[in-house]
Each structure stands twice: as structure tokens, then as C-alpha cells.
Design an enzyme around this catalytic site. Structure first.
Site, PDB file in Angstrom:
ATOM      1  N   GLU A  19       0.835  -1.198   0.000  1.00 32.27           N
ATOM      2  CA  GLU A  19       0.000   0.000   0.000  1.00 32.27           C
ATOM      3  C   GLU A  19       0.875   1.257   0.000  1.00 32.27           C
ATOM      4  O   GLU A  19       1.710   1.419   0.881  1.00 32.27           O
ATOM      5  CB  GLU A  19      -0.913  -0.030   1.230  1.00 32.27           C
ATOM      6  N   HIS A  41      -1.309   2.528  15.410  1.00 37.00           N
ATOM      7  CA  HIS A  41      -0.066   2.708  14.666  1.00 37.00           C
ATOM      8  C   HIS A  41       1.174   2.533  15.533  1.00 37.00           C
ATOM      9  O   HIS A  41       2.278   2.808  15.092  1.00 37.00           O
ATOM     10  CB  HIS A  41      -0.023   4.088  14.004  1.00 37.00           C
TER      11      HIS A  41
END
Length: 803
Positions: free
Chosen positions: A494, A592
């Protein structure tokens, strides 16, 4: 049992008859294997059975379209297909059912997987590649439903890479990208997300894969009405059908008992995929499952009498038989004779497979009985040993478990009897384990010269005026050197291509090397990893990028069940040296900055897990991995891309060793073990500790799996007599793993003057913001106080209690 004549040339009617007769024979043999296989499970000779009965005729048709160089990624119903290719004999079928550990007799997994899981051998004994273009290829099956789909994508994409990327040496791997990847799946498994993810990605990539869906309307006991919208998978996939304006799939439908139309349909599908590089779905309907799902239950419990009667009438073998008689290909008498001979041959194969499996175990049984008899004559516990011998002798069909269990119980009765005979028994037990354990435990990693741990370190070197640059520059320039040197290397993920990844570690490389070698993908982690597995199985060197470590959970099933076990479950006959590139540690917020190390350490055994502290170390790991045969996950430090590092002058050549720790600060008072971003905080805290008289020795783990192969950490502990493990994983995760390695494998406990400690994050995901990080993960103050507390406990007079 070969059923692959040259269908492009016109056959005489006699040749056609012979071909069909041979197909029918294969179908009957396969069915008889299924029927006898079930009986072997029910009698206890085999543990479990899952068979391909009811799928015989469509698999014959698939085999006709399958050419040498092609690849299969299938599931546990495909025995007829493998038999039709000549890659599975009835005797091998039963050897798999009995879990024979001899790879020559049971080439599918040497007994490591249950029957019905198929593979071909891609590697020679020394780990080198065979010529895969000259053989039929099957990637090793796994049981998790739809788990075969992600790798299918990569197997198909490899043909596109070989056809369109110049400079790759494809000698053993491809002929101009003409190979088709054939996938098979049951209709119920199409409900899995992995199936839909693969379908979507295959349509986007336009790769030569043919997916056959065997549709028998059930998923174990659950009918299609509970599985699939409209009870019809091809109906709901209509949106993927290609047309004049849009790329997509070709979708074909055919009934599973219609031999002639099946052959025609599979030929059409193969030609479309092979010539046009267009993916194809074949929905094979009206398939039956005569014995139900598996030996764990009976389908009479959940199918109506009407359904059972319909299945009996539409059994594909029976329908093929009827068609052959009606078409004048064979008479009932001729086919009855084929049936009779097939039953006889399968019974003989079963008998031979069982005898071959049992013989070496019976020999070991007799050896042990002889040893026990000798011990009986001199032992003070002869009565008890005699009972053990008699119990062992009464077992007509023993397992190795039976034999070793009796031997080890007998050994207990010789405690305190230092006789030649008792020593012989102990040595015999050791020799059996030495001989037998590798049959079940070898080849988790490569055992050839291609092992990643055999690649020697090359340290970074620097010019006198070497500049300080952002860490991402070191990665970028190292990747540039990799792509220039190895044309078979490609990276995808990605945001990996156009913008050069979210942290610019691949900046400008797509423009330089093209969109196939530096590629963007959709948001689909499982099939990103699956792509990598399939590409690696075909001799390419893929780097699959997962944007953040947290997102690797989407791909964890594929990594754990497929990638991590490929080399093991094929006993070294296939390899998938995929590199998974990701980044983690110390960002802001729950999604994250998680640390999945504890989970990965337990779930991806068979994959190297590497945690470089900076980008120079990471670059060295990539260079090392591209020369080895084992798959790996590299976790780059997320907060290190903009930190300054000295620019090496040997990028592309420097190599970080795998399984080796590094002492980055020598000290005398306590050994501090850490890795990744937390290590930087440890280094900073070391200066504060020195100010209060504590001299710490800091060791960078670098490689969690494998871990400290030279046992250097224990050498440090022998000097300091104290140890603390510090990381940002949850309690009981990686820090506990490291401590277990140090205490139980390196025996460090003998050198400790105080209890070993771990300092980890809190048991929750890190909260957002600077304060969230401070209260969630070890801070500099936490590290200082934890180390100080150990020194206080050791020497309270010099280090008074802090708080």
C-alpha cells in the site's frame, strides 16, 4: 494413470475411446481409495480422513488442461486430479493416510499433514531449484478454508512478471510467462474473506489464474442458503465478468457430472488464462459428496432422503459410466471388469502401504523386547519389567509412541542399577529419539547452505567525509542497489510505488524500475502476503510491504498457516523466501504503535523475525535475506526514518547477520537487553545511570527469531551477574520470550546474583499523544528506576531506595 494426451490434434475414435476408458479407470481407482480410506479410519489404522469422492470427473477435466510448468493451489478434495497427473499413486495415498514419515513413500508431506494435502517437489536435496517448467507443480496444501487463495494470486502473478519484466533468468521457472495457476475451492469456503480478497486482486492485476469452485451445496452440514447470497456464487460474482469496456474475469459454469462439457470448459478456461492473461472462474455445480464431509461424521444426519437419492442419481462416476455406455465407448461388461480390477488394485495398494509403514516399527518393537528380556534376568524389579515386556508384546500393530512409552517406563525400574543392560536400554531410547525426532521436527528452517544464518556479516564502511543523512535515504539507496543487482526482486504494498512508501524509503524507484517491480496494491494485507508467497514459490524474490506492524494482523493467518510452515510441511521440498517489510514502534495512538511481537513469536515459527535498531541495520538485513532461503519479517523503527545516520559507502553489499546480538555499550554492573526504538531510550538512560555510579552493558537483540545463536548474552551476564530485559511489547510477550531463551537455553541462572527482571509496556494498546506514550510504554524514567531498583536490591548501602 496418465490422462493427458495431445488434445490439440485430432484423435481417432479408438484413441478417444482409450483416453476416456483410462479416465474412467482413474476415477474408479480414486473413488475406491476414498471408500477404503474411510474404512481405515473407522477401524483405527488412520486418525482422520477427508477425501475427494464426488469430485472425480471435474478433476479429470482439469488435469487435461493442466500443462507442465503450471501450478496448482488447491484444497483437500483434489486427489483425483493428482492421480490423473501421475503425481499420486494409490499406495502413496494410503501412506499419507497412515502418516508414513518416509518422504519417498509419502511424498506429500512425509506424514506431517493429514491425507488429502498434496504437493510436488520443487527442490533438490541440496535446496537448489529443479526445472519447474518440465514438471507439474502443486503448492503445498493447507487445511484452513480458503487459505490456499492468497498464494494462488502470487503463483499467477509470477507468470505476468516473467512475461513482462526483462532481465530475469527464468530458465527453471517459466517459458515466457505461459504458465497458468489453477486454484480449487469448495463452494462453502467462498464465504471466506480470503476468497473475495483474492478475486478482487486477481481482477485488478489481470493474472492467469483459473479458480474452480466445486459446488455440492453444503459446507459440512450447513446448506448454501446459509452460506451464499442467492445460493449461487457465480450469480453474485457477475459484477466481475469482463466485457468490451472493462477488464475482469471470464466466468464459466458447468455441471460436475457432465464429462464432455467439463473437458471442453476447462480447455476453454486454460486457453483464455494462458494466452490472454485473463483470470477465469469455473463454477462446477451439481457436485456430490457420497461419504459426507469427512470421517468425523455422517451426512445422513443433515441431508434429506430426497437429497441423498438425488446425489445417488447424479454421482459423477455413475453418470460418466452411463454416458460411456450410451455413446458406445464401452459396454457394461467392460466397465464392470474395470471396476473389479480397480477394487483389487486399490486393496493391494492399501495392504502394501500398511505393511511398509508397520515394518520398521515392528522391528523396533522386537529390538526393545529383546533388551527388556536381558534386563529381566538381572534386575531386582524383573517382575515389573516383565509385565511391561508382555504388554508391549501383546500389541500387534504398535506405534512408535507405544514402543517409547513402554521403554521409558521400564527404564524407571532400573534406577540405581548401573548395569550394562540398563545402560543399553537408556542408549537405545536415546538412539530412537535421535533417529525419530527429526522425522517430525526437521526443516522448520532451511538446513542447506541456503540457510539465512549461514550468510556472513559484512559491516558497513564509510568514507572519511561520509555525510549524516536521514535513515530513509540509507534504505532508499540500498533498495536502489538491490533492484539494480537482482532483476528478480520486486516490492509491492500500500502506497509503495508512486509515492515511494509512506516514509519515502522507496522514493523514485518506481519511476526507475517500473510499475511491476515497485508496485502499489490495494488495502488487502492477506493477499499482499499471499502474492509474496506465490512469487517466492516460483523463484522470484518478492518484498511484500505491510504499511504498519499493527496491520500485519490482517495477514497473520496467511503468514502463520502458510508461509511459516511451507518448508516444514514439505520436509524441505518447497521454499518461499518471502521478505515482509513493515514498520512499528513508538508512533502515536492505538492503531499505529502497537507491538505484536509476543503474538508473532508464538505464531510464525519458521519465519525470521528481525528488529533492526536503525536503517543501516535494516538495509543489511535485506541484503542478507536476498541471499538466503528462509522467509522473514523485518520491522523497521517507525520513528527512525528522519533520524540522522552516517551514510555507508557499501550499500547493497553490507550484511547484518541473522541470529546474532550486538553489544553496543560495554559495562560492568548489569546487562540490559533490548531492541528497536526502545533501545535508543536505553542508550540515553545509560548516561544518567552512569552519573549515579551504575555502569550498564547494553545488548541489541537484532534478531528475535532465531535468537542469539552464539549465546553471547549469557557471556555478558557471567560478567555482570544481573540482567533486565526491556521492550515495548505487552507483559508476557517478547520480553518473556527473551528471558526464557536466556534462562532456559543459555542457563544464565547460574551466574545471577539477583532475580532477572523484565520491563515492558502496559497490557493495553498505547494511548494517543505524548502523554499516552509516556504512560503506556517504558519511559526513560521507568528504565532508570527499574535498573536502579535492581542495584538497590543487590547493594542497598551504595544505592539507597529511590522511592
Amino acid at each position: 494413470m496418465q490422462t493427458l494426451p495431445d488434445l490439440e490434434n485430432n484423435l481417432s475414435f479408438e484413441d478417444f475411446k482409450a483416453e476416456v476408458m483410462n479416465d474412467y479407470k482413474t476415477a474408479v481407482i480414486s473413488r475406491e481409495c476414498s471408500l477404503l480410506g474411510r474404512r481405515e479410519v473407522l477401524t483405527g489404522k488412520a486418525k482422520f480422513g477427508i477425501f475427494g469422492d464426488g469430485k472425480e470427473v471435474p478433476q479429470l477435466a482439469m488435469a487435461k488442461a493442466f500443462l507442465k510448468g503450471d501450478w496448482r493451489s488447491g484444497y483437500y478434495r483434489d486427489q483425483t486430479f493428482m492421480m490423473a497427473l501421475g503425481e499420486l499413486t494409490p499406495e502413496q495415498f494410503f501412506a499419507g493416510l497412515y502418516a508414513n514419515t518416509n518422504l519417498e513413500l509419502e511424498p506429500m508431506s512425509a506424514g506431517r499433514q493429514m491425507g488429502g494435502h498434496f504437493v510436488t517437489h520443487s527442490l533438490n536435496d541440496n535446496g537448489s531449484w529443479k526445472n519447474l517448467t518440465k514438471q507439474y507443480n502443486s503448492s503445498s496444501d493447507i487445511s484452513p478454508t480458503a487459505g490456499q487463495m492468497p498464494r494462488l494470486l502470487g503463483l499467477a502473478q509470477a507468470s505476468k512478471i516473467f512475461r513482462e519484466v526483462k532481465g530475469i533468468n527464468a530458465t527453471n521457472f517459466s517459458v515466457n510467462g505461459n504458465e497458468v495457476a489453477w486454484g480449487t475451492i469448495g463452494n462453502a469456503s467462498t464465504s471466506e474473506g480470503l476468497f473475495f480478497e483474492t478475486i478482487n486482486a486477481g481482477g485488478v492485476l489481470q493474472v492467469p489464474m483459473v479458480i474452480s469452485i466445486w459446488d455440492d451445496e453444503y459446507g459440512i452440514s450447513v446448506h448454501a442458503k446459509h452460506q451464499t447470497t442467492k445460493e449461487n456464487i457465480s450469480e453474485i460474482l457477475k459484477g466481475f465478468q469482463r466485457d468490451e469496456k472493462n477488464k475482469g474475469f471470464e466466468i464459466l459454469r458447468v455441471k460436475g457430472w457432465d464429462y464432455a462439457n467439463l473437458v471442453e470448459t476447462f480447455q476453454e478456461a486454460g486457453a483464455i488464462a494462458r494466452e490472454e492473461h485473463v483470470p477465469v472462474i469455473i463454477h462446477v455445480t451439481e457436485v456430490t459428496q457420497p461419504q459426507g464431509h469427512s470421517t468425523s461424521g455422517s451426512h445422513e444426519r443433515y441431508k434429506t432422503p430426497e437429497r441423498l437419492e438425488w446425489e445417488n442419481r447424479h454421482d459423477c462416476n455413475s453418470k460418466m459410466r452411463e454416458w460411456m455406455i450410451e455413446s458406445g465407448i464401452a459396454t457394461n461388461e467392460v466397465l464392470t471388469e474395470i471396476d473389479r480390477i480397480a477394487k483389487r488394485d486399490v486393496r493391494e495398494a492399501k495392504k502394501n502401504a500398511w505393511s511398509t509403514f508397520l515394518k520398521p516399527i515392528k522391528n523396533e518393537q522386537q529390538e526393545l523386547i529383546s533388551i527388556l528380556k536381558q534386563i529381566e534376568t538381572i534386575s531386582t524389579n524383573s517382575v515389573f519389567i516383565a509385565k511391561i515386556r508382555e504388554s508391549l508384546s501383546s500389541i500387534n500393530e504398535p506405534t512408535r509412541k507405544d514402543i517409547l512409552s513402554h521403554a521409558r517406563k521400564a527404564l524407571r525400574y532400573t534406577i540405581g542399577e548401573s548395569t550394562t543392560e540398563s545402560k543399553q536400554l537408556a542408549n537405545w531410547i536415546d538412539s530412537i529419539f535421535e533417529h525419530a525426532q527429526p522425522k517430525f521436527s526437521s526443516h522448520l528452517y532451511s538446513e542447506t547452505q541456503g540457510s539465512n544464518t549461514r550468510i556472513k556479516e559484512i559491516k558497513p564502511t564509510y568514507n572519511d567525509d561520509a555525510p549524516q543523512v536521514d535513515g530513509r535515504i540509507i534504505l532508499r539507496d540500498n533498495f536502489d542497489a538491490i533492484f539494480a543487482r537482482y532483476p528478480e526482486t520486486l516490492v509491492f504494498g500500500e502506497d509503495t510505488g508512486n509515492i515511494g512508501d509512506v516514509n519515502q524509503g522507496l522514493e523514485g524507484l518506481q519511476e526507475k524500475y517500473g510499475e511491476l517491480r515497485v508496485a502499489d496494491t490495494g488495502i488487502r494485507e492477506a493477499t499482499i502476503v499471499g502474492q509474496g508467497i506465490g512469487l517466492a514459490l516460483r523463484g522470484l524474490r518478492p518484498i511484500a510491504e505491510i504499511q504498519y506492524l499493527d496491520y500485519i494482523l490482517y495477514a497473520l493467518q496467511t503468514i502463520s498457516d502458510d508461509l511459516a510452515t511451507t518448508h516444514y510441511r514439505t520436509k524441505g521440498k518447497q521454499k518461499a523466501p518471502l521478505i515482509i517489510r513493515t514498520r512499528g514502534h513508538r508512533l502515536e495512538g492505538i492503531w499505529h504503535s502497537g507491538s505484536q511481537m509476543g503474538g508473532l513469536l508464538n505464531l510464525v515459527k519458521g519465519v525470521n523475525l528481525l528488529v533492526p535498531r536503525n536503517m543501516t541495520k535494516a538495509a543489511g538485513f535485506y541484503n542478507t535475506l536476498l541471499l538466503g532461503d528462509d522467509p522473514a519479517i523485518v520491522v523497521e523503527c517507525l520513528n527512525g526514518y528522519r533520524l540522522k545516520e552516517k551514510l555507508p559507502n557499501n550499500l547493497g553489499a553490507l550484511k547484518t547477520p541473522i541470529g546474532v546480538v550486538e553489544t553496543i555499550r560495554e559495562g560492568s554492573d548489569i546487562t540490559v537487553v533490548s531492541y528497536g526504538s526502545t533501545l535508543r531510550i536505553v542508550e540515553q538512560t545509560a548516561k544518567d545511570l552512569l552519573a549515579v555510579g551504575i555502569d550498564v552493558e547494553i545488548i541489541d537483540v537484532q534478531s528475535l527469531m532465531p535468537f542469539d545463536l552464539s549465546h553471547d548474552i549469557v557471556k555478558s551476564i557471567e560478567k555482570t551477574n544481573k540482567v533486565i530485559i526491556i521492550d515495548e511489547d505487552v507483559p508476557g510477550g517478547a520480553s518473556a520470550y527473551i528471558l526464557d531463551e536466556v534462562l532456559n537455553k543459555q542457563n544464565a541462572f547460574q551466574y545471577l546474583d539477583s532475580a532477572p527482571k523484565t520491563l515492558s509496556a502496559k497490557p493495553h494498546r498505547p494511548a494517543y499523544g505524548n502523554d499516552g506514550d509516556y504512560f503506556s510504554k517504558p519511559s526513560a524514567e521507568d528504565i532508570f528506576e527499574a535498573i536502579y531498583a535492581i542495584m538497590h536490591e543487590y547493594n542497598p548501602s551504595d544505592f539507597p531506595k529511590l522511592r
